[in-house]
Design a protein around this motif. Structure first.
Motif, PDB file in Angstrom:
ATOM      1  N   PRO A  46       0.638  -1.335  -0.010  1.00 33.78           N
ATOM      2  CA  PRO A  46       0.100  -0.058   0.029  1.00 33.78           C
ATOM      3  C   PRO A  46       0.809   1.122  -0.056  1.00 33.78           C
ATOM      4  CG  PRO A  46       0.212  -0.854   2.339  1.00 33.78           C
ATOM      5  CD  PRO A  46       0.871  -1.895   1.202  1.00 33.78           C
ATOM      6  N   ARG A  47       2.260   1.086   0.196  1.00 34.00           N
ATOM      7  CA  ARG A  47       2.850   2.066   0.262  1.00 34.00           C
ATOM      8  C   ARG A  47       4.369   2.040  -0.602  1.00 34.00           C
ATOM      9  NH1 ARG A  47       1.030   5.413   4.353  1.00 34.00           N
ATOM     10  NH2 ARG A  47      -0.170   4.560   5.944  1.00 34.00           N
ATOM     11  N   THR A  48       4.778   3.209  -0.888  1.00 31.87           N
ATOM     12  CA  THR A  48       6.178   3.486  -1.633  1.00 31.87           C
ATOM     13  C   THR A  48       7.230   3.201  -0.753  1.00 31.87           C
ATOM     14  OG1 THR A  48       6.521   5.858  -1.088  1.00 31.87           O
ATOM     15  CG2 THR A  48       4.998   5.295  -2.949  1.00 31.87           C
ATOM     16  N   ALA A  49       8.392   3.048  -1.070  1.00 29.38           N
ATOM     17  CA  ALA A  49       9.746   2.686  -0.480  1.00 29.38           C
ATOM     18  C   ALA A  49       9.821   3.805   0.444  1.00 29.38           C
ATOM     19  CB  ALA A  49      10.814   2.548  -1.338  1.00 29.38           C
ATOM     20  N   LYS A  50       9.253   4.913   0.279  1.00 29.99           N
ATOM     21  CA  LYS A  50       9.578   6.182   1.117  1.00 29.99           C
ATOM     22  C   LYS A  50       8.375   6.321   2.218  1.00 29.99           C
ATOM     23  CE  LYS A  50      11.692   9.250  -2.344  1.00 29.99           C
ATOM     24  NZ  LYS A  50      11.451  10.729  -2.984  1.00 29.99           N
ATOM     25  N   GLY A  51       7.533   5.577   2.192  1.00 33.59           N
ATOM     26  CA  GLY A  51       6.530   5.357   3.308  1.00 33.59           C
ATOM     27  C   GLY A  51       5.172   6.086   2.854  1.00 33.59           C
ATOM     28  N   ASP A  52       5.090   6.896   1.739  1.00 29.60           N
ATOM     29  CA  ASP A  52       4.099   7.625   1.110  1.00 29.60           C
ATOM     30  C   ASP A  52       2.818   6.373   0.621  1.00 29.60           C
ATOM     31  OD1 ASP A  52       5.263   9.850   1.840  1.00 29.60           O
ATOM     32  OD2 ASP A  52       6.272   9.892  -0.060  1.00 29.60           O
ATOM     33  N   ARG A  53       1.641   6.972   0.626  1.00 26.26           N
ATOM     34  CA  ARG A  53       0.580   6.061   0.086  1.00 26.26           C
ATOM     35  C   ARG A  53       0.654   5.903  -1.405  1.00 26.26           C
ATOM     36  NH1 ARG A  53      -2.342   2.393   0.071  1.00 26.26           N
ATOM     37  NH2 ARG A  53      -4.427   2.964   0.247  1.00 26.26           N
ATOM     38  N   LEU A  54       0.576   4.796  -2.042  1.00 24.97           N
ATOM     39  CA  LEU A  54       0.749   4.547  -3.411  1.00 24.97           C
ATOM     40  C   LEU A  54      -0.471   5.170  -3.994  1.00 24.97           C
ATOM     41  CD1 LEU A  54       1.626   0.757  -3.952  1.00 24.97           C
ATOM     42  CD2 LEU A  54       3.027   2.682  -4.445  1.00 24.97           C
ATOM     43  N   ARG A  55      -0.137   5.947  -5.156  1.00 22.17           N
ATOM     44  CA  ARG A  55      -1.472   6.689  -5.692  1.00 22.17           C
ATOM     45  C   ARG A  55      -1.180   6.511  -7.277  1.00 22.17           C
ATOM     46  NH1 ARG A  55      -4.491   9.851  -2.522  1.00 22.17           N
ATOM     47  NH2 ARG A  55      -3.603  10.288  -0.555  1.00 22.17           N
ATOM     48  N   THR A  56      -2.342   6.548  -7.990  1.00 24.08           N
ATOM     49  CA  THR A  56      -2.242   6.680  -9.499  1.00 24.08           C
ATOM     50  C   THR A  56      -1.948   8.238  -9.940  1.00 24.08           C
ATOM     51  OG1 THR A  56      -4.593   7.510  -9.682  1.00 24.08           O
ATOM     52  CG2 THR A  56      -4.133   4.981  -9.502  1.00 24.08           C
ATOM     53  N   ARG A  57      -1.577   8.110 -10.978  1.00 26.09           N
ATOM     54  CA  ARG A  57      -1.233   9.318 -11.603  1.00 26.09           C
ATOM     55  C   ARG A  57      -2.282  10.595 -11.513  1.00 26.09           C
ATOM     56  NH1 ARG A  57       2.966   9.007 -15.458  1.00 26.09           N
ATOM     57  NH2 ARG A  57       3.395   6.686 -16.038  1.00 26.09           N
ATOM     58  N   ASP A  58      -3.779  10.078 -11.356  1.00 27.80           N
ATOM     59  CA  ASP A  58      -4.832  10.674 -11.013  1.00 27.80           C
ATOM     60  C   ASP A  58      -5.000  11.307  -9.750  1.00 27.80           C
ATOM     61  OD1 ASP A  58      -5.473  10.549 -13.933  1.00 27.80           O
ATOM     62  OD2 ASP A  58      -6.835   8.883 -13.565  1.00 27.80           O
TER      63      ASP A  58
END
Length: 81
Positions: A46-58
């Motif tokens: 659910p998160r990026t390597a930096k700990g941010d929530r994954l999001r689509t381009r939108d």
């Protein structure tokens, strides 16, 4: 909240790779369950390597379930819309 669900299978060669768009929640959970019973490990991202929530381009929230065998075999994307 509704989800757009897509499945990508990464086969050993181009002829065995495929994408399926528009799975229902039931189909996605059945796919994850069947692979788990077959010994394939589902890993939720659910998160990026930096700990941010994954999001689509939108900007929509995104969760990816990767199914691992000897390597990543497929990925199921749950996009919250």
């Amino acid at each position: 909240m509704d989800s757009l669900i897509n499945h990508q299978f990464f086969g050993p060669d181009r002829a065995t790779r495929y994408n399926v768009a528009g799975l229902t929640s039931e189909e996605a959970y059945r796919l994850i369950g069947a692979n788990t019973m077959a010994g394939v490990e589902p890993v939720v991202h659910p998160r990026t390597a930096k700990g941010d929530r994954l999001r689509t381009r939108d900007g929509n929230l995104l969760t990816v379930v990767a199914l691992h065998g000897t390597g990543v075999m497929s990925a199921i994307e749950f996009e919250q819309v």
